[in-house]
Design a protein around this motif. Sequence first.
Motif, PDB file in Angstrom:
ATOM      1  N   UNK A  11       0.823  -1.222   0.000  1.00 39.73           N
ATOM      2  CA  UNK A  11       0.000   0.000   0.000  1.00 39.73           C
ATOM      3  C   UNK A  11       0.851   1.263   0.000  1.00 39.73           C
ATOM      4  N   UNK A  12       1.863   1.280   0.869  1.00 41.77           N
ATOM      5  CA  UNK A  12       2.681   2.502   0.973  1.00 41.77           C
ATOM      6  C   UNK A  12       3.495   2.723  -0.299  1.00 41.77           C
ATOM      7  N   UNK A  52       3.267   5.822  -2.805  1.00 41.44           N
ATOM      8  CA  UNK A  52       4.469   6.629  -3.050  1.00 41.44           C
ATOM      9  C   UNK A  52       4.718   6.767  -4.546  1.00 41.44           C
ATOM     10  N   UNK A  53       4.495   5.694  -5.277  1.00 43.44           N
ATOM     11  CA  UNK A  53       4.796   5.712  -6.715  1.00 43.44           C
ATOM     12  C   UNK A  53       3.689   6.383  -7.546  1.00 43.44           C
ATOM     13  N   UNK A  85      -4.335  12.364   1.098  1.00 42.37           N
ATOM     14  CA  UNK A  85      -3.257  11.535   0.553  1.00 42.37           C
ATOM     15  C   UNK A  85      -3.530  10.044   0.615  1.00 42.37           C
ATOM     16  N   UNK A  86      -4.690   9.661   1.163  1.00 34.79           N
ATOM     17  CA  UNK A  86      -5.030   8.246   1.241  1.00 34.79           C
ATOM     18  C   UNK A  86      -4.385   7.526   2.425  1.00 34.79           C
ATOM     19  N   UNK A  87      -3.948   8.272   3.428  1.00 34.99           N
ATOM     20  CA  UNK A  87      -3.272   7.649   4.566  1.00 34.99           C
ATOM     21  C   UNK A  87      -4.136   7.636   5.838  1.00 34.99           C
ATOM     22  N   UNK A 110      11.233   8.334  -2.122  1.00 35.50           N
ATOM     23  CA  UNK A 110      11.465   7.422  -0.989  1.00 35.50           C
ATOM     24  C   UNK A 110      10.114   7.164  -0.331  1.00 35.50           C
ATOM     25  N   UNK A 111       9.829   5.918   0.069  1.00 33.79           N
ATOM     26  CA  UNK A 111       8.524   5.647   0.714  1.00 33.79           C
ATOM     27  C   UNK A 111       8.208   6.679   1.801  1.00 33.79           C
ATOM     28  N   UNK A 112       7.059   7.350   1.658  1.00 42.82           N
ATOM     29  CA  UNK A 112       6.788   8.480   2.541  1.00 42.82           C
ATOM     30  C   UNK A 112       6.111   8.097   3.858  1.00 42.82           C
TER      31      UNK A 112
END
Lengths: 474, 171
Positions: free
Chosen positions: A29-30, A34-35, A287-289, A442-444
Motif C-alpha cells: 500500500x505505501x 508513493x509511486x 493523501x489516502x493515509x 522514498x517511501x513516505x
Amino acid sequence: MASSGEQQHGGGHHAGMWVFPVAERVTAEVTGRTFAFPSGYKLALGVAGILTVLGVIGFIIKLTSSGFGSPGPWGYYAGIFSFIFMATGAAPLVAVAFRFTKSHWRRPLSRVSELFALVGVVNVILFIPLMLALPPILNPAAQGTELEVRRTLWFEVPIGAPHWWDFLGLVGLAVCSLAILWLSAMPDMAQARSSATGFRRALYGLLAGSWYGSKRQWIHQKAGLAMLGAFYFMLLVFVQFVFITEYAMSMVPGWKDSVLPPMYTVMSFQTALSLILVIMFVMRRWGGYAEYIGVSPFWSASKILLGLTLLWTYHLFAFFITYWYGRLEFEQNIIRYLFTEPYLVLFLGNFLFSFVTPFLLLIWNPLRKSDWGPTLAGCFALLGAFLFNIRTFTAAFNTGDHYEFALSRVPAAVLPDFGDILIILGGLGLAALVYLLAAKLIPNMSIWEVKEGAKYQKMDTLMKADYLVLAKPE
Amino acid sequence: MARRPILGLFDSANSAADAGDALRQAGIPDTDVDFLTDAPYPEGAFGEREEKHRLYIFPFIGGLLGLTTGILLTSMTQVAYPLVTGGKPILSLPPMAVVTYEGTMLGAILFTVLGIIFESRLPKLKAGLYDKRITEGYIGVLVNTEETQHGQVETALGQSGAVEVKRESGQ
C-alpha cells in the motif's frame, strides 16, 4: 499480528483516534501510494516549480541591482533562508526525539520528518549568498567611535571564520540528516525494490541492495539511528546558535543577548512540529493515509506544541524585559527598533501567531483531540515564525553601520521590493518542490516502523469500554 | 567443503522460533543461523543468540580526532597571531570552544556513518539468498553451513513448519 477490519479505526468514543494498519499490506500500500502521481500532487509540484523559477528571477534581479557590496538588500533573503532553515533543519529532529522516547504514536510521522533531510541540501545551497552578503569582521573604515572589528562570536578569528565554519556546520547537518534518512529508509527501500521500476529501482538497489533484515543489520540500524540522532541534535543547536548570533545579533550594534539563541532554537522546534502536523493532516485527509495516521499523533503532538508555544513566550518575555529595564539609550533603541516602532506590525503579528492563537486553540482539549485543531494551531505558528524571521533579519541587515559601538538611532523599516517578494516566494517554492519530489522518491511512510507498531498495539474491551493495549518491547 | 546458505521461509514467528530450537538440537551453531524479518523483533524473540555491537567506538574515535584537530587549529592560530583581546590570555579556552565543538561533532558524525557502513557489511556486492515474501511478514531463517549438513538443516526447517526451503540457484 494483523488486526481485524473492525479494529481499523478503534471503536466507541475513541473512533478514529487510533488506527491499526494491517502489517501484511503495508509494503504494497505505501509503495503503491508513493509511486502514484495523482493530479493534485502534479498541480502542487507545478506550483512549487513555478515559484522556484520566480525565486531564481528574483535572485538575479537582486544580484544585478544590488550585488553583495552591502548586506542591507539581502535582509529579506536572510529572513526567508532563516525561516526555511528554522523549520526544515529541526524537522528531522522530530523523528529522532520521539524515537528516543519509544512512543508508538510517532510511527506515522517519522518519515514525514526525515524526508526534510533532502531540504537540508537546499539549505546549504541557499546559504552561500549569505556568506557573501555578511560584512567582514574587520572594519574597513575604522575611525572615531567606531569599532575596529564588528562584534562577533569569533573572538580570535580562526581560519575561515565565520563563513566557512558556518557553512561547514550546515554541511555537517545535511550529511547527518541524510545519513539518518538513508539508515531509516533502507529497510523500506529494500522492501520496495521488487515493485519499483526505472530510476527508483536503480536507486533502491544502490542504497539498499545489501539490506536483508538480518538481526545484525537491525541492531546496527537501531544503534546508528540513536547515535546519529543524538549528534544531529547537538549539531543543530550549535549551528542555530552560531547562525542567529552571527547573522542577526552581531549585525545590530550593541545587541548582546544570551536569550536569543535558545529562543530561536525553541521556535525552530515549534515550527518544525507545526510543519509536520500540517503535512500529516494533508496526507490523512487527501493523501489516502487515513488508515495509517489516526488522530492520536495529532493529540499527542498538540501537547508538545502547547509546551513549546509557552516556552517560546517565556523566552520572548525574558529577552524583552531585560532590554525594557535597560537604562542605556542603545538598549532602548534596540527595543524600539525590533519591537515597538518600525517593525511593530511584524512583531504584533509574530506574537499573535506564535503565541496567542496557538495557545488559545491548544488549551481546549476537544480541539487538541482532533486532527484539524493542532493543524490549525500549527498553521498559525508557521505564520508567526515567518514574521519573526522577516522582522529579525530584515532589521538586522538594515541597521546601517554594523561597526558602530552601539545603536545610536532607530533606523526606518525596510519594505520588500519586487525582487524580495519573488525571493520569498521562490524560497518557499524550492523547499516545497524538493520535499514533494523526495516524498515520491522514498517511501513516505516508515514501513518498518508501522509494521513494528502493528505488533505492539491493539484495541481490547474491559467491561463495557474499549481500551488501547500497548506493549513495550524493552 | 564450501559453506553455502539455505533459507527456510515461515509464515509465523512461533514456527521460526521452533526452527531455531530444531537447528540447535541438530548441532548447527547459533552463529550460523540468522533470522530475516521485515521489521525489528524484540531481543531474543526467536531464542537467537545475543548480538552485541561496537558501533560506539567509531564516533568516539571520530570525535577525538575532530577535537584534536579543533584544539590544534585554534591554539596554533592564537599562537601565530598573538593579539590580546579584551585583556584575556593569548591561549584561552572559551574562544576555542566553538571550533573544537564543531570539529568534534563533524568527526563523530562522519565516523558514525563509516562505522555503520563497515559494521553492517554494506555495500555487499553479491546478492544473498532472499525471498520477497519476507517483506509481507514471513520470517526467513537463513543458515550458512557446510553443504554436507544441508540435508539435516532442510529436515529441521521442514519439520518446524517451513512453507518453503530455498537454496542458492544452481544447487
